[in-house]
Write a protein that holds these residues in place. Structure first.
Motif, PDB file in Angstrom:
ATOM      1  N   VAL A 190       2.027   1.802  -3.514  1.00  0.00           N
ATOM      2  CA  VAL A 190       0.921   2.316  -4.320  1.00  0.00           C
ATOM      3  C   VAL A 190       0.743   3.801  -4.065  1.00  0.00           C
ATOM      4  O   VAL A 190       0.551   4.604  -4.981  1.00  0.00           O
ATOM      5  CB  VAL A 190      -0.385   1.556  -3.988  1.00  0.00           C
ATOM      6  N   ALA A 228      -6.612   8.473 -12.466  1.00  0.00           N
ATOM      7  CA  ALA A 228      -7.529   7.622 -11.698  1.00  0.00           C
ATOM      8  C   ALA A 228      -7.065   6.176 -11.754  1.00  0.00           C
ATOM      9  O   ALA A 228      -7.164   5.450 -10.780  1.00  0.00           O
ATOM     10  CB  ALA A 228      -8.942   7.767 -12.247  1.00  0.00           C
ATOM     11  N   LYS A 229      -6.532   5.818 -12.901  1.00  0.00           N
ATOM     12  CA  LYS A 229      -6.142   4.414 -13.075  1.00  0.00           C
ATOM     13  C   LYS A 229      -5.032   4.025 -12.123  1.00  0.00           C
ATOM     14  O   LYS A 229      -5.004   2.935 -11.612  1.00  0.00           O
ATOM     15  CB  LYS A 229      -5.642   4.185 -14.505  1.00  0.00           C
ATOM     16  N   ARG A 287      -5.022   4.847 -27.372  1.00  0.00           N
ATOM     17  CA  ARG A 287      -6.325   4.213 -27.309  1.00  0.00           C
ATOM     18  C   ARG A 287      -7.468   5.212 -27.253  1.00  0.00           C
ATOM     19  O   ARG A 287      -8.595   4.899 -27.593  1.00  0.00           O
ATOM     20  CB  ARG A 287      -6.409   3.260 -26.116  1.00  0.00           C
ATOM     21  N   ASP A 292      -5.345   8.272 -16.683  1.00  0.00           N
ATOM     22  CA  ASP A 292      -4.208   7.593 -16.063  1.00  0.00           C
ATOM     23  C   ASP A 292      -4.155   7.898 -14.589  1.00  0.00           C
ATOM     24  O   ASP A 292      -3.803   7.062 -13.774  1.00  0.00           O
ATOM     25  CB  ASP A 292      -2.896   8.066 -16.714  1.00  0.00           C
ATOM     26  N   LEU A 314       0.824  -1.198   0.000  1.00  0.00           N
ATOM     27  CA  LEU A 314       0.000   0.000   0.000  1.00  0.00           C
ATOM     28  C   LEU A 314       0.865   1.258   0.000  1.00  0.00           C
ATOM     29  O   LEU A 314       0.534   2.254  -0.646  1.00  0.00           O
ATOM     30  CB  LEU A 314      -0.950  -0.008   1.196  1.00  0.00           C
ATOM     31  N   ALA A 345     -10.393  -3.162  -7.436  1.00  0.00           N
ATOM     32  CA  ALA A 345      -9.193  -3.841  -7.939  1.00  0.00           C
ATOM     33  C   ALA A 345      -8.055  -3.706  -6.941  1.00  0.00           C
ATOM     34  O   ALA A 345      -7.300  -4.651  -6.703  1.00  0.00           O
ATOM     35  CB  ALA A 345      -8.801  -3.269  -9.288  1.00  0.00           C
ATOM     36  N   LEU A 346      -7.949  -2.515  -6.347  1.00  0.00           N
ATOM     37  CA  LEU A 346      -6.894  -2.307  -5.352  1.00  0.00           C
ATOM     38  C   LEU A 346      -7.096  -3.230  -4.153  1.00  0.00           C
ATOM     39  O   LEU A 346      -6.143  -3.836  -3.640  1.00  0.00           O
ATOM     40  CB  LEU A 346      -6.903  -0.845  -4.902  1.00  0.00           C
ATOM     41  N   ASN A 391     -14.379   4.680 -10.655  1.00  0.00           N
ATOM     42  CA  ASN A 391     -13.628   4.756  -9.401  1.00  0.00           C
ATOM     43  C   ASN A 391     -13.957   3.598  -8.474  1.00  0.00           C
ATOM     44  O   ASN A 391     -13.082   3.062  -7.800  1.00  0.00           O
ATOM     45  CB  ASN A 391     -13.906   6.088  -8.703  1.00  0.00           C
ATOM     46  N   ASN A 431     -12.069   0.648  -9.796  1.00  0.00           N
ATOM     47  CA  ASN A 431     -10.637   0.752  -9.519  1.00  0.00           C
ATOM     48  C   ASN A 431     -10.331   0.465  -8.058  1.00  0.00           C
ATOM     49  O   ASN A 431      -9.350  -0.204  -7.734  1.00  0.00           O
ATOM     50  CB  ASN A 431     -10.141   2.155  -9.876  1.00  0.00           C
ATOM     51  N   TRP A 451      -7.511  -3.902 -17.636  1.00  0.00           N
ATOM     52  CA  TRP A 451      -7.169  -2.483 -17.644  1.00  0.00           C
ATOM     53  C   TRP A 451      -6.312  -2.082 -18.818  1.00  0.00           C
ATOM     54  O   TRP A 451      -6.327  -0.928 -19.219  1.00  0.00           O
ATOM     55  CB  TRP A 451      -6.459  -2.118 -16.334  1.00  0.00           C
ATOM     56  N   MET A 459      -6.017  -6.722  -5.085  1.00  0.00           N
ATOM     57  CA  MET A 459      -4.559  -6.885  -5.110  1.00  0.00           C
ATOM     58  C   MET A 459      -4.002  -6.976  -3.702  1.00  0.00           C
ATOM     59  O   MET A 459      -3.061  -7.737  -3.433  1.00  0.00           O
ATOM     60  CB  MET A 459      -3.916  -5.722  -5.864  1.00  0.00           C
ATOM     61  N   THR A 492      -4.337   4.656  -9.259  1.00  0.00           N
ATOM     62  CA  THR A 492      -4.671   4.288  -7.884  1.00  0.00           C
ATOM     63  C   THR A 492      -4.763   2.788  -7.732  1.00  0.00           C
ATOM     64  O   THR A 492      -4.579   2.270  -6.661  1.00  0.00           O
ATOM     65  CB  THR A 492      -6.028   4.889  -7.449  1.00  0.00           C
ATOM     66  N   MET A 493      -5.077   2.117  -8.808  1.00  0.00           N
ATOM     67  CA  MET A 493      -5.187   0.681  -8.613  1.00  0.00           C
ATOM     68  C   MET A 493      -4.266  -0.133  -9.503  1.00  0.00           C
ATOM     69  O   MET A 493      -4.081  -1.280  -9.253  1.00  0.00           O
ATOM     70  CB  MET A 493      -6.630   0.231  -8.813  1.00  0.00           C
ATOM     71  N   THR A 494      -3.701   0.489 -10.541  1.00  0.00           N
ATOM     72  CA  THR A 494      -2.881  -0.348 -11.397  1.00  0.00           C
ATOM     73  C   THR A 494      -1.401  -0.263 -11.056  1.00  0.00           C
ATOM     74  O   THR A 494      -0.572  -0.148 -11.916  1.00  0.00           O
ATOM     75  CB  THR A 494      -3.039   0.024 -12.874  1.00  0.00           C
ATOM     76  N   ALA A 495      -1.066  -0.277  -9.804  1.00  0.00           N
ATOM     77  CA  ALA A 495       0.348  -0.356  -9.437  1.00  0.00           C
ATOM     78  C   ALA A 495       0.762  -1.807  -9.558  1.00  0.00           C
ATOM     79  O   ALA A 495       1.028  -2.490  -8.604  1.00  0.00           O
ATOM     80  CB  ALA A 495       0.541   0.149  -8.026  1.00  0.00           C
ATOM     81  N   MET A 496       0.719  -2.324 -10.741  1.00  0.00           N
ATOM     82  CA  MET A 496       0.941  -3.768 -10.895  1.00  0.00           C
ATOM     83  C   MET A 496       2.060  -4.081 -11.878  1.00  0.00           C
ATOM     84  O   MET A 496       2.438  -3.272 -12.653  1.00  0.00           O
ATOM     85  CB  MET A 496      -0.345  -4.455 -11.349  1.00  0.00           C
TER      86      MET A 496
END
Lengths: 115, 656
Positions: A49, A108-109, B557, A106, A46, B641-642, B635, B638, B104, B645, A111-115
């Motif tokens: 992230v 907003a993205k 995209r 990007d 966390l 998804a967090l 949101n 998202n 995503w 993970m 926040t969750m796509t720390a992958m």
């Protein structure tokens, strides 16, 4: 670009965590109970992230500060082209919109796509 | 129809409950198929192959899970868990992250590109036709010989153990039922039935898990007793030929670890984290079966929510399959963990080992009579859902990528019929494959399948990843990268298969320079070698201009600019051919009632819609390729998804 950075960060998190797990195993079998290892990993994750989110926000804010200056400069040339094809003006508008969308999306993205 | 062939007539008590359960399941499935037959327009390409782009998130998520989890997972995960401990669960838990990558990163690109199949995407992205053809053929090859054969083998093992029936009869019945509802229903029917089958699978597996844990003394009971689960027969009957070393029958010391030594581990942790990610990238992000389900969703938010649901469901196999497999070894060590080849042959018919019978053994001995029938329903559900998905997707590939090349003037009606005929062809090939499955029943088929995938899939994953992210990659680079990767993969695969993988008692004679590298490491190496090839060749050849790449790469995209399709010429040629065919051909009205009935059953529209004009096509494609999202739901998704993970990270660290 930001997403790949985020992905790399997450992989790095894994790497670090597994290294920690391995050394734990070697040194003392029951020194850290598994649920505590889990919680430590979650906290580290966390935190990473959060850092990526901050970096992304600062980066986005950097480019969007320059944006109004650019578009102001862009306006007179648009007016000049006005007597030509209106299509080009429309395309210019859409391109600006496109840039904004990418940044916000990007933002907003991440926040969750720390992958 | 299904229950008659499957409920055991010999065990009198099992019959009624088994019958009831099957009647309920089959009638639900029938209702769903019928309803989707009436509701979705199956007569068009969009309707048949993409469920009319109308699916909401929970059928999408359930279908992703059910297509992925086949009977091969039940048998293979449990068997490997019995033999080697919990690390095999890493295959499942790795997918949690890959499925987020799918939702995503990849699906937005596929949606804006407006494609139905993956080879079609590569064609639009690179131009030329050889990449598309290569990918279609290799995908079909991988489906038929890896996914179908694994699931059929596992289903056969289960049926043999549970019922002692003739494999041919049982498998033919299964394939026929699956083919029937695939052929008639199309993707919509499949996705709704997948939802039912997911519920059946999870419910049944939970019940078995409950019984198993109860028998072994709870969660702690398993972990206390697994290390001592050794068979009683450990002496070699012919010491002059071979000796049985202790490591061949005692559980591994790192059996409780998800992450194992990079050098001595059977599933080394860099391989588990990165190697499985590479193979997962191919399976989840660039393979037709999975992506097609995402493309059938209503909009991008539903795709993402479906991916999250699938991710959560992927947490379950570790608990539902791997742990019961280990419990099976604890409860029946003499059978599941047998080591003397003659004894093993007696128990399960193969000399190498009997760990594959771990799950069926639990079902047969542990479950009360009535529930045994239910578990059989579970296995059938898993088997049928996977097979149906593979049939549908391979039919899509064949129809849209190979048939349209042979006959560009084919219109919707012809494509529909070809798609359905192809499903029947695949069923025939699968039935013909059964003798091979039986011959290879050496307990190594699951390892062979993992290896085949690790040797052939990484180049494809590499090319797709580069295609989506790197604009500079062009057609020669991608093609020669794929061919180079294929050659390297074959260079490892062919020697390994000819020498055989061997067993603990009789190791393989394959030279260690070829076979010494673990297959997961090989997957990582092959991935990077292919990427380097692709990049080098791409930079040495002229680039693709940006006007061809709008909405085909991740960075573009959201671009609204018009795209000069690289395949525009071919598309125009096809449309012209179709228009000519429509003008020249006579409009046949289906006169006889039998013909009309057949047409309705198969979902083929007897009245062919006129070929759309350019404006109509543009308007339709704009609506279909829209990837805008409602900000609130975006949101929420998202954040979910967090959370997922975080849960995944916790579990990985807990079991590491």
């Amino acid at each position: 670009m930001k997403k790949t950075v985020a992905t790399l960060l997450l992989l790095l998190a894994f790497f670090v965590r597994t290294a920690v797990a391995q050394t734990d195993k070697v040194s003392a079998q029951r020194a850290i109970p598994p649920w505590l290892t889990g919680i430590i990993a979650v906290v580290v994750f966390l935190f990473l992230v959060f850092i990526v989110f901050i970096v992304n926000k600062m980066w986005c804010e950097g480019t969007s500060v320059e944006e109004p200056a650019e578009s102001n400069q862009g306006k007179p040339p648009d007016g000049a082209i006005q007597n030509g094809t209106s299509l080009e003006v429309v395309l210019h508008d859409m391109r600006d919109e496109g840039y904004d969308n990418i940044c916000l999306e990007d933002d907003a993205k991440v926040t969750m796509t720390a992958m | 129809v299904g229950f008659l062939s499957v409920c055991p007539p010999t065990v009198a008590q099992a019959m009624p409950l088994c019958v009831y359960i099957h009647v309920i399941i089959e009638s639900m499935i029938g209702c769903l198929v019928f309803q989707s037959m009436c509701r979705t327009n199956r007569g068009t390409v969009g309707g048949y192959f993409l469920a009319g782009r109308s699916m909401i998130w929970w059928p999408v998520g359930a279908s992703l899970f059910a297509s992925n989890i086949g009977s091969g997972h039940f048998v293979g995960l449990a068997g490997t868990g019995a033999a080697n401990g919990i690390a095999v669960g890493g295959f499942e838990w790795n997918a949690l992250f890959i499925v987020l990558l799918l939702g995503w990163v990849f699906v937005p690109v596929y949606l804006t590109a407006g494609v139905i199949t993956m080879p079609q995407y590569l064609r639009k992205r690179f131009g030329g036709s050889r990449i598309r053809l290569y990918l279609s053929i290799i995908s079909l090859f991988l489906y038929i010989f890896t996914k179908v054969s694994v699931d059929m083998f596992s289903g056969a093992v289960f049926i043999q153990q549970a019922l002692g029936w003739n494999i041919y009869v049982a498998v033919i019945a299964l394939l026929s039922i699956t083919a029937l509802y695939t052929v008639t229903g199309g993707l919509a029917a499949l996705m709704y039935t997948d939802t039912v089958q997911t519920l059946v699978m999870i419910a049944g597996a939970f019940v078995l898990m409950g019984f198993s844990f109860n028998e072994v003394g709870g969660y702690d009971g398993l972990f206390d007793t697994y290390m001592q689960a050794t068979p009683s027969l450990i002496e070699s009957p012919r010491p002059e030929e071979y000796n049985i070393s202790a490591q061949c029958y005692t559980p591994r010391p790192d059996a409780y670890n998800l992450l194992r030594s990079p050098i001595t581990g059977d599933l080394p942790w860099p391989g588990v984290i990165f190697g499985i990610a590479v193979v997962g990238c191919w399976y989840w992000c660039s393979d037709q079966v999975i992506v097609q389900r995402c493309l059938a969703a209503k909009n991008l938010t539903h795709v993402k929510a479906g991916c999250i649901l699938c991710g959560y469901l992927k947490l379950l196999p570790m608990f539902l399959m791997v742990f019961p497999g280990m419990i099976s070894r604890v409860l029946y060590p003499d059978e599941v963990a047998c080591v003397v080849p003659e004894k093993c042959e007696e128990i399960c018919g193969t000399k190498v080992g009997c760990s594959n019978i771990a799950y069926p053994k639990l079902v047969v001995t542990l479950m009360p009579n009535g529930l045994r029938g239910m578990m059989l329903a579970v296995m059938l559900a898993a088997l049928m859902s996977s097979l149906a998905s593979i049939f549908n997707s391979s039919s899509t590939l064949f129809t849209m990528d190979i048939w349209t090349k042979i006959r560009p003037q084919a219109r919707d009606r012809e494509l529909m019929i070809v798609g359905r005929v192809w499903v029947l062809c695949i069923v025939a090939v699968s039935i013909a494959w059964i003798p091979v499955v039986q011959a290879a029943q050496s307990g190594q088929l699951f390892d062979y399948i993992q290896s085949v995938t690790s040797y052939l899939a990484p180049p494809i994953a590499s090319v797709f990843l580069l295609a989506v992210f790197v604009k500079r990659v062009n057609e020669p680079g991608a093609f020669w990268g794929l061919i180079g990767g294929l050659l390297i993969g074959l260079a490892r695969m062919i020697p390994e298969f000819t020498y055989g993988t061997g067993s603990c008692l009789f190791p393989s004679a394959c030279p260690s320079i070829i076979c010494g590298v673990h297959y997961l490491y090989f997957a990582i190496i092959l991935f990077f070698i292919t990427a380097v090839f692709v990049l080098i060749i791409s930079y040495c050849t002229p680039e693709i201009e940006e006007r061809h790449l709008h909405r085909l790469v991740f960075s573009l995209r959201n671009s609204k600019e018009p795209r000069d399709d690289l395949d525009a010429e071919e598309e125009e040629h096809m449309r012209k051919a179709r228009r000519e065919a429509a003008e020249n051909g006579t409009i046949k009205s289906s006169s006889s009632p039998l013909r009309r009935c057949f047409s309705w059953f198969c979902g083929v529209d007897s009245s062919q819609a006129p070929e759309p004009t350019e404006e109509e096509m543009a308007a339709a494609s704009k609506q279909l390729t829209d990837i805008s999202e409602d900000p609130l739901w975006k949101n929420i998704v998202n954040a979910n998804a967090l959370v997922m993970m975080t849960v995944a990270v916790f579990l990985w660290a807990h079991y590491a």
